[in-house]
Design an enzyme around this catalytic site. Structure first.
Site: not given
Ligand code: MSP
Length: 506
Positions: A295, A128, A17, A143, A20, A146, A298, A125
């Site tokens: 939004k 997490c 999404h 948690c 990422h 979540h 919209k 969890c």
């Molecule tokens: N798999 C673990 C990370 C392991 S690293 C050795 C993980 N994965 S995750 O799919 O949950 O990705 C988390 C990361 O995605 C966040 O730390 C961030 O870099 C990015 N983001 C996910 N959602 C985000 C936002 N809404 N805003 C900004 N960054 C976001 O945790």
């Protein structure tokens, strides 16, 4: 100058999404900039597969975990390209090279006497992928992230003696005030260590999906003990026949979201110390991009998935919006409408029109010929360049203010057009030299700014340079006044950011 940058590796329990894409895109800006400065850079991203939540989704879908992971890895692998990120390697934790290295790494921790067997009885969890203590839960026992109750786990596990590294970690934090950035995250991580570290389980007995421990094949590595090691493992097999560790470790800079500070800023350094590796340069923790979902309907017609913004506005516009919408390093709420506003007002108008007007004037008043002429200068490009470089360098990584600084330059050029009114100068042949000078200064400013903006707008910058008949060399020393060559044949440019028709609402 070596610059190794990593993003977290993302869980594949669902598709990518916009959050990422955010980390991947901003990391790309930092790496592209360092490359312009001549750094030997390496940019790593990828996916984290051995999570319990991944295993469960596979089960729900009636697939073998590996088969599920292979299928869902496809859109993840496409993510960097979709957002125009120029990565050097995409790691999957199911890669043989990664699995081999994790086993070696954990064995080193074991051989160092830091691993022992014990019973884990406590809460976990799955969202997490983390063990939880009662005091970390909401008053209702959920948690906080979540909002689901954690599960009770009771099994014989292998534990890592994290507690033994408490003093050493505090010493490192004291010696290296830039170890974690921004400083409020440094303080957060340091106080967590100061509060006392508890040993944690690095294995799972009740789950077949994962990397078997070398000294006890009945257990698999706990997903974080597997995933964190990717930052090193990738260097051992990303290039066939080469071990890049000597080249890029410890030149590592880790980018991560604020929800995974403990794993990265506490567990990972301790694991590295235990396995006998140097620590990374530093860890940069960014905030979350919170979208104002209300939004979406919209402003986007029938688009419901924010990642599809890329298909509508293009990767450059989405990158631009991401870097500016929220100050990098901080949390911030971003409006989806913001992208359209920025597209129209800033990209199409401030930058796009500046290029259109400039090229049209050179074409019309000078038959496409650019000559240095004689006029008061428009912009001190070297100063702008120095400011941007300082903001983007580690440990600041301030993409937001760097982009602000570049945009100040764009605005200054627009004011220069208004102040110098080339259309007035063109009326009198006596002003020819000054008109040449004004037009040169505009082209020159645009050339330097295009180079400075290239890490943010990697598709657009070369188009600007091409429209101005200037070299496509993006070397940073070219962000200086006087960079533009005298050229012929400049023609009125096509709009950089054409008007966009939104898809009709469903
Ligand atoms: N798999 C673990 C990370 C392991 S690293 C050795 C993980 N994965 S995750 O799919 O949950 O990705 C988390 C990361 O995605 C966040 O730390 C961030 O870099 C990015 N983001 C996910 N959602 C985000 C936002 N809404 N805003 C900004 N960054 C976001 O945790």
């Amino acid at each position: 100058m070596r610059f190794y940058l990593t993003t977290p590796i993302y869980y594949v329990n669902s598709t990518p999404h916009i959050g990422h894409a955010y980390t991947t895109a901003i990391g790309d800006m930092l790496v592209r900039h360092q490359r312009q400065r001549g750094a030997d850079a390496f940019y790593l991203t990828g996916v984290d597969e051995h999570a319990t939540k991944v295993w469960r989704v596979a089960q729900e879908q009636g697939l073998e975990a590996q088969e599920y992971a292979d299928r869902i890895a496809v859109p993840w692998r496409e993510l960097p390209e979709r957002i125009n990120a120029d990565i050097d390697f995409f790691i999957r934790t199911s890669d043989e090279g990664h699995k081999r290295f994790v086993r070696e790494f954990l064995q080193r921790m074991y051989d160092n006497g830091d691993v022992y067997q014990d019973i884990y009885a406590g809460l976990y969890c799955v969202g997490c992928e983390a063990f939880k203590s009662e005091d970390e839960l909401t008053p209702d026992g959920l948690c906080p992230e979540h909002l689901v109750p954690p599960e009770w786990i009771e099994e014989k596990n292998w534990f890592f003696r994290l507690s033994a590294y408490e003093d050493k970690l505090l010493e490192i934090y004291d010696e290296r005030p830039d170890f974690v950035r921004p400083d409020f995250r440094f303080n957060e991580a340091r106080s967590f260590i100061e509060g006392g570290l508890r040993d944690f389980s690095i294995s799972r007995a009740g789950q077949p999906w994962g990397i078997p421990l070398p000294w006890d094949e009945t257990q698999v590595a706990y997903v974080w003990a597997d995933a964190l090691v990717n930052y090193l493992s990738a260097l051992t097999y990303a290039r066939e026949g080469e071990d890049l560790r000597g080249r890029y470790w410890p030149a590592a800079h880790h980018l991560l979201g604020k929800e995974i500070v403990r794993f990265h800023c506490v567990y990972w350094p301790a694991m590295l110390l235990s396995a006998g590796y140097e620590l990374p340069q530093f860890l940069f923790v960014h905030g979350h991009l919170l979208l104002d979902d209300k939004k979406i309907s919209k402003s986007l017609g029938n688009i419901v998935e924010p990642l599809e913004l890329i298909d509508v506005y293009g990767a450059d516009a989405v990158r631009y919006w991401m870097a500016r919408a929220v100050s990098f390093g901080h949390d911030g709420s971003a409006s989806i409408d913001g992208i359209r506003e920025r597209y129209e007002n800033e990209l199409a108008n401030d930058l796009g029109n500046l290029l259109s007007r400039t090229t049209a004037m050179v074409a019309q008043y000078r038959a496409g010929a650019l000559r240095r002429g004689e006029a008061t200068s428009a912009l001190d490009l070297s100063a702008v360049g120095a400011q941007i470089a300082e903001l983007l360098d580690p440990p600041r990584f301030d993409v937001t203010r760097a982009l602000d600084a570049a945009w100040e330059g764009v605005r200054t050029l627009n004011q220069y057009v208004t102040a110098e009114a080339p259309w007035q100068l063109a009326k009198d042949e006596a002003n020819a030299d000054r008109l040449d000078g004004v037009l040169y200064n505009l082209v020159d400013g645009l050339t330097g700014l295009a180079i400075a903006l290239a890490p943010f707008l990697p598709e657009t910058a070369p188009r600007i340079l091409a429209a101005l008949n200037q070299s496509d060399d993006l070397a940073w020393e070219r962000v200086r006044t006087g960079v533009a060559d005298e050229v012929d044949g400049i023609a009125a440019a096509e709009p950089l950011f054409p008007k966009i028709e939104l898809p009709a609402p469903a």
